[in-house]
Design a protein around this motif. Structure first.
Motif, PDB file in Angstrom:
ATOM      1  N   GLU A 136       0.858  -1.185   0.000  1.00 52.12           N
ATOM      2  CA  GLU A 136       0.000   0.000   0.000  1.00 52.12           C
ATOM      3  C   GLU A 136       0.888   1.227   0.000  1.00 52.12           C
ATOM      4  OE1 GLU A 136      -3.627  -1.314   2.685  1.00 52.12           O
ATOM      5  OE2 GLU A 136      -2.958   0.735   3.107  1.00 52.12           O
ATOM      6  N   ALA A 137       0.805   2.022  -1.042  1.00 52.82           N
ATOM      7  CA  ALA A 137       1.604   3.249  -1.108  1.00 52.82           C
ATOM      8  C   ALA A 137       0.709   4.427  -0.762  1.00 52.82           C
ATOM      9  CB  ALA A 137       2.172   3.436  -2.504  1.00 52.82           C
ATOM     10  N   VAL A 138       1.169   5.243   0.177  1.00 54.31           N
ATOM     11  CA  VAL A 138       0.415   6.411   0.613  1.00 54.31           C
ATOM     12  C   VAL A 138       1.201   7.660   0.237  1.00 54.31           C
ATOM     13  CG1 VAL A 138      -0.669   7.570   2.574  1.00 54.31           C
ATOM     14  CG2 VAL A 138      -0.413   5.064   2.592  1.00 54.31           C
ATOM     15  N   GLY A 139       0.592   8.504  -0.577  1.00 52.92           N
ATOM     16  CA  GLY A 139       1.187   9.799  -0.910  1.00 52.92           C
ATOM     17  C   GLY A 139       0.424  10.902  -0.202  1.00 52.92           C
ATOM     18  N   SER A 140       1.136  11.775   0.510  1.00 54.86           N
ATOM     19  CA  SER A 140       0.486  12.847   1.291  1.00 54.86           C
ATOM     20  C   SER A 140       1.186  14.163   1.022  1.00 54.86           C
ATOM     21  CB  SER A 140       0.611  12.580   2.794  1.00 54.86           C
ATOM     22  OG  SER A 140       0.319  11.240   3.110  1.00 54.86           O
ATOM     23  N   GLN A 177       5.042  13.520   1.107  1.00 55.47           N
ATOM     24  CA  GLN A 177       5.659  12.392   1.790  1.00 55.47           C
ATOM     25  C   GLN A 177       5.147  11.118   1.131  1.00 55.47           C
ATOM     26  OE1 GLN A 177       4.498  11.347   5.854  1.00 55.47           O
ATOM     27  NE2 GLN A 177       6.672  11.116   6.328  1.00 55.47           N
ATOM     28  N   LEU A 178       6.050  10.154   0.988  1.00 51.56           N
ATOM     29  CA  LEU A 178       5.699   8.864   0.403  1.00 51.56           C
ATOM     30  C   LEU A 178       5.936   7.779   1.453  1.00 51.56           C
ATOM     31  CD1 LEU A 178       7.672   9.262  -2.972  1.00 51.56           C
ATOM     32  CD2 LEU A 178       5.325   9.991  -2.462  1.00 51.56           C
ATOM     33  N   GLU A 179       4.969   6.905   1.632  1.00 51.54           N
ATOM     34  CA  GLU A 179       5.148   5.758   2.524  1.00 51.54           C
ATOM     35  C   GLU A 179       4.627   4.525   1.817  1.00 51.54           C
ATOM     36  OE1 GLU A 179       4.217   7.227   6.994  1.00 51.54           O
ATOM     37  OE2 GLU A 179       2.682   7.707   5.479  1.00 51.54           O
ATOM     38  N   VAL A 180       5.344   3.419   1.954  1.00 44.65           N
ATOM     39  CA  VAL A 180       4.862   2.156   1.402  1.00 44.65           C
ATOM     40  C   VAL A 180       4.830   1.131   2.529  1.00 44.65           C
ATOM     41  CG1 VAL A 180       5.164   0.373  -0.365  1.00 44.65           C
ATOM     42  CG2 VAL A 180       5.911   2.719  -0.833  1.00 44.65           C
ATOM     43  N   PHE A 181       3.682   0.467   2.666  1.00 47.57           N
ATOM     44  CA  PHE A 181       3.506  -0.561   3.675  1.00 47.57           C
ATOM     45  C   PHE A 181       3.320  -1.910   2.978  1.00 47.57           C
ATOM     46  CE2 PHE A 181       1.999   3.436   5.345  1.00 47.57           C
ATOM     47  CZ  PHE A 181       2.555   3.479   6.613  1.00 47.57           C
ATOM     48  N   ALA A 182       3.875  -2.962   3.591  1.00 46.57           N
ATOM     49  CA  ALA A 182       3.593  -4.325   3.119  1.00 46.57           C
ATOM     50  C   ALA A 182       2.586  -4.917   4.092  1.00 46.57           C
ATOM     51  CB  ALA A 182       4.865  -5.157   3.094  1.00 46.57           C
ATOM     52  N   VAL A 183       1.513  -5.472   3.549  1.00 43.21           N
ATOM     53  CA  VAL A 183       0.459  -6.046   4.379  1.00 43.21           C
ATOM     54  C   VAL A 183       0.501  -7.568   4.238  1.00 43.21           C
ATOM     55  CG1 VAL A 183      -2.002  -6.069   4.861  1.00 43.21           C
ATOM     56  CG2 VAL A 183      -0.909  -3.969   4.061  1.00 43.21           C
ATOM     57  N   GLU A 228      -0.692  -7.988   9.734  1.00 43.39           N
ATOM     58  CA  GLU A 228       0.486  -7.147   9.956  1.00 43.39           C
ATOM     59  C   GLU A 228       0.661  -6.144   8.832  1.00 43.39           C
ATOM     60  OE1 GLU A 228       4.431  -8.485  11.416  1.00 43.39           O
ATOM     61  OE2 GLU A 228       3.386 -10.417  11.487  1.00 43.39           O
ATOM     62  N   ARG A 229       1.029  -4.920   9.211  1.00 43.27           N
ATOM     63  CA  ARG A 229       1.244  -3.843   8.240  1.00 43.27           C
ATOM     64  C   ARG A 229       2.595  -3.218   8.584  1.00 43.27           C
ATOM     65  NH1 ARG A 229      -0.806   1.586   7.551  1.00 43.27           N
ATOM     66  NH2 ARG A 229      -1.410   1.982   5.405  1.00 43.27           N
ATOM     67  N   THR A 230       3.569  -3.447   7.704  1.00 48.06           N
ATOM     68  CA  THR A 230       4.946  -3.036   7.992  1.00 48.06           C
ATOM     69  C   THR A 230       5.370  -1.920   7.044  1.00 48.06           C
ATOM     70  OG1 THR A 230       5.388  -5.349   8.503  1.00 48.06           O
ATOM     71  CG2 THR A 230       7.306  -3.911   8.242  1.00 48.06           C
ATOM     72  N   LEU A 231       5.962  -0.876   7.600  1.00 46.16           N
ATOM     73  CA  LEU A 231       6.523   0.187   6.767  1.00 46.16           C
ATOM     74  C   LEU A 231       7.738  -0.378   6.041  1.00 46.16           C
ATOM     75  CD1 LEU A 231       6.447   3.318   6.121  1.00 46.16           C
ATOM     76  CD2 LEU A 231       8.198   3.555   7.884  1.00 46.16           C
ATOM     77  N   VAL A 232       7.713  -0.387   4.704  1.00 45.72           N
ATOM     78  CA  VAL A 232       8.848  -0.934   3.961  1.00 45.72           C
ATOM     79  C   VAL A 232       9.621   0.134   3.183  1.00 45.72           C
ATOM     80  CG1 VAL A 232       7.859  -3.250   3.799  1.00 45.72           C
ATOM     81  CG2 VAL A 232       7.417  -1.601   1.955  1.00 45.72           C
ATOM     82  N   ALA A 233       8.997   1.272   2.967  1.00 45.75           N
ATOM     83  CA  ALA A 233       9.712   2.342   2.259  1.00 45.75           C
ATOM     84  C   ALA A 233       9.148   3.683   2.677  1.00 45.75           C
ATOM     85  CB  ALA A 233       9.585   2.172   0.741  1.00 45.75           C
ATOM     86  N   VAL A 234      10.020   4.681   2.725  1.00 47.59           N
ATOM     87  CA  VAL A 234       9.572   6.027   3.088  1.00 47.59           C
ATOM     88  C   VAL A 234      10.368   7.013   2.241  1.00 47.59           C
ATOM     89  CG1 VAL A 234      11.154   6.089   5.088  1.00 47.59           C
ATOM     90  CG2 VAL A 234       9.202   7.622   5.018  1.00 47.59           C
ATOM     91  N   GLY A 235       9.669   8.010   1.714  1.00 49.16           N
ATOM     92  CA  GLY A 235      10.348   8.906   0.797  1.00 49.16           C
ATOM     93  C   GLY A 235       9.787  10.309   0.796  1.00 49.16           C
ATOM     94  N   GLN A 236      10.361  11.122  -0.039  1.00 48.69           N
ATOM     95  CA  GLN A 236       9.964  12.523  -0.166  1.00 48.69           C
ATOM     96  C   GLN A 236      10.067  12.899  -1.634  1.00 48.69           C
ATOM     97  OE1 GLN A 236      11.277  14.933   3.195  1.00 48.69           O
ATOM     98  NE2 GLN A 236      11.741  16.574   1.779  1.00 48.69           N
ATOM     99  N   GLN A 237       9.066  13.633  -2.103  1.00 53.57           N
ATOM    100  CA  GLN A 237       8.911  13.858  -3.542  1.00 53.57           C
ATOM    101  C   GLN A 237       8.607  15.324  -3.832  1.00 53.57           C
ATOM    102  OE1 GLN A 237       5.066  12.593  -4.876  1.00 53.57           O
ATOM    103  NE2 GLN A 237       5.870  11.633  -6.736  1.00 53.57           N
ATOM    104  N   THR A 238       9.158  15.822  -4.929  1.00 52.73           N
ATOM    105  CA  THR A 238       8.864  17.184  -5.372  1.00 52.73           C
ATOM    106  C   THR A 238       8.079  17.116  -6.673  1.00 52.73           C
ATOM    107  OG1 THR A 238      11.006  17.867  -4.475  1.00 52.73           O
ATOM    108  CG2 THR A 238       9.879  19.440  -5.887  1.00 52.73           C
ATOM    109  N   LEU A 239       6.940  17.798  -6.711  1.00 50.24           N
ATOM    110  CA  LEU A 239       6.071  17.797  -7.890  1.00 50.24           C
ATOM    111  C   LEU A 239       6.036  19.181  -8.527  1.00 50.24           C
ATOM    112  CD1 LEU A 239       3.036  15.893  -6.345  1.00 50.24           C
ATOM    113  CD2 LEU A 239       4.832  14.926  -7.812  1.00 50.24           C
ATOM    114  N   PHE A 240       5.775  19.199  -9.816  1.00 49.82           N
ATOM    115  CA  PHE A 240       5.644  20.440 -10.574  1.00 49.82           C
ATOM    116  C   PHE A 240       4.200  20.539 -11.053  1.00 49.82           C
ATOM    117  CE2 PHE A 240       6.113  23.298 -14.163  1.00 49.82           C
ATOM    118  CZ  PHE A 240       7.176  24.118 -13.818  1.00 49.82           C
ATOM    119  N   CYS A 241       3.570  21.651 -10.791  1.00 52.98           N
ATOM    120  CA  CYS A 241       2.201  21.880 -11.256  1.00 52.98           C
ATOM    121  C   CYS A 241       2.241  22.591 -12.601  1.00 52.98           C
ATOM    122  CB  CYS A 241       1.438  22.731 -10.238  1.00 52.98           C
ATOM    123  SG  CYS A 241      -0.210  23.173 -10.808  1.00 52.98           S
ATOM    124  N   LEU A 242       1.787  21.896 -13.627  1.00 51.01           N
ATOM    125  CA  LEU A 242       1.744  22.436 -14.985  1.00 51.01           C
ATOM    126  C   LEU A 242       0.354  23.045 -15.175  1.00 51.01           C
ATOM    127  CD1 LEU A 242       4.057  21.974 -17.119  1.00 51.01           C
ATOM    128  CD2 LEU A 242       2.584  20.252 -18.132  1.00 51.01           C
TER     129      LEU A 242
END
Lengths: 151, 151, 151, 151
Positions: free
Chosen positions: A107-111, A123-129, A133-147
């Motif tokens: 499950e990838a959560v973008g906020s 913020q990016l978070e990915v959980f493996a279910v 059990e729900r485990t955080l497997v990845a965490v990230g940060q992203q920059t977006l451009f609004c066109l």
């Protein structure tokens, strides 16, 4: 005009339609088997069921699969807060893979953390279910451009 | 003993075999249609031909596809310089998407910048090839973890 | 033995002493005028009052100042959860500068997201405080290395 | 009109003046003791001599010092390729600290990888110089925003 019956974090139906249409046009999301699972203002969840076609060499989900749905989740989270008619581009992202990604689905959560006129940070978070059990497997940060919408 | 007939940047045949075996076990690389194109000491190139199954909403290669092959190229570049029997884990990576990824195929180049006992840093580059044009579409930096052979 | 009178997020006095000693040895923190403001298990806050010596070309806090205290806050947050006698090294960090850093002081908050035996991932946040306003000016993600005690 | 007597990588004297003026206004660069060492089109080098005021807990250069000059080197490298009258903002950067930063001085090299109308990506490298040895101690990647001249 915004819809007076919707909750604070609910998105207007045209925003939801815009996200769903764009998601449906992403060949890669269909090819991976990813589904748009949740959609609210500034937050999108994408779910990816396990398949052998998504693995790295040890049989876990490949980082590329986690990253692909994380990037899309963040991008669409941004799109929910952009002005009508805008498009979204990923400028860059950074992701830490903090645990083996094993389970029945990801499950990838973008906020959205902060949204500006041109650039938005998510913020990016990915959980493996796996079972309950729900485990955080990845965490990230992203920059977006609004066109902006073409006039 | 290292093979006296190989060039400085050539990898021992057992290293090459180790990388090819691991690549072949990555379900995702096969599912995307990616191929191991070049393999030398500290540098690996992965090629990904265009397919509609790899696109984002505008018909270009999805950032998730670029990132997946970039991550694998960097990981295997690291593996070529690790001690025999080691495995590789991606700790994290950061990638900037600097141009639309359109063309007949993508080429991801992973190159070791600095290799330590536990951690190795790679540069990631992704080029889109369209006819005779080769455009840099993504550039990144990756941290790898060397998991020593189990004794 | 852990101290039975301390709160869940309180750090043992020897951990606190270890962090304060290390902070006091950082010539750069003193030179910038930074202070260790809060210290709990997995979370450290560093405060940096405004001075003309900390500015970029427009008179705001320089990104280098924000980053320096963010990196130290994350590093010490990690150190609070490491085994006794360990040292901390920053492997890498990524930081987005999301608003001009103007105000009477900056506050960098480092928080452990996930702690492993060798690697720990922290979230970094920097706020600018101007009167009663507290604005997020930078947000980042950091990877730390736990260097075990020499035996 | 561009100056016909300058080399391909040489910057126009007004660009050089713009960078030097901006650098001189950065209180932090003076406070750290940093100097603008080289300036060509798309590439800037900043030098930082060793002082006890720049250290982390073990007496090496603090990552915050390395990062501050790396960020400025990248920012000014970007500014050399921006249209006249533009300003530069750092959107984000990521930096890996790959070796202990010890020596008589640091040298941060910022190089433009790809320059767009709004966003520019730079490579950041920091070397520690000790006698005749020059060691790569940090490597990073940075995204810059070009703020057009106010009309």
């Amino acid at each position: 005009m915004s819809d007076p019956t919707k909750r604070a974090d609910e998105v207007d139906s045209d925003v939801a339609a815009r996200v769903r249409d764009s998601f449906a046009r992403q060949g890669l999301m269909a090819h991976l088997g990813a589904e748009l699972a949740e959609l609210s203002s500034g937050r999108v969840v994408i779910r990816l069921p396990y398949r052998d076609e998504l693995t790295q060499q040890d049989g876990f989900f490949h980082a590329g699969a986690s990253s692909a749905i994380a990037d899309s989740a963040g991008g669409y989270a941004g799109l929910t807060v952009f002005p009508a008619g805008s498009s979204v581009l990923t400028v860059e992202y950074k992701i830490n893979l903090v645990a083996p990604a094993r389970g029945e689905h990801l499950e990838a959560v973008g906020s959205v953390i902060r949204s500006g006129r041109t650039l938005t940070v998510c913020q990016l978070e990915v959980f493996a279910v796996a079972g309950s059990e729900r485990t955080l497997v990845a965490v990230g940060q992203q920059t977006l451009f609004c066109l902006p919408a073409k006039s």
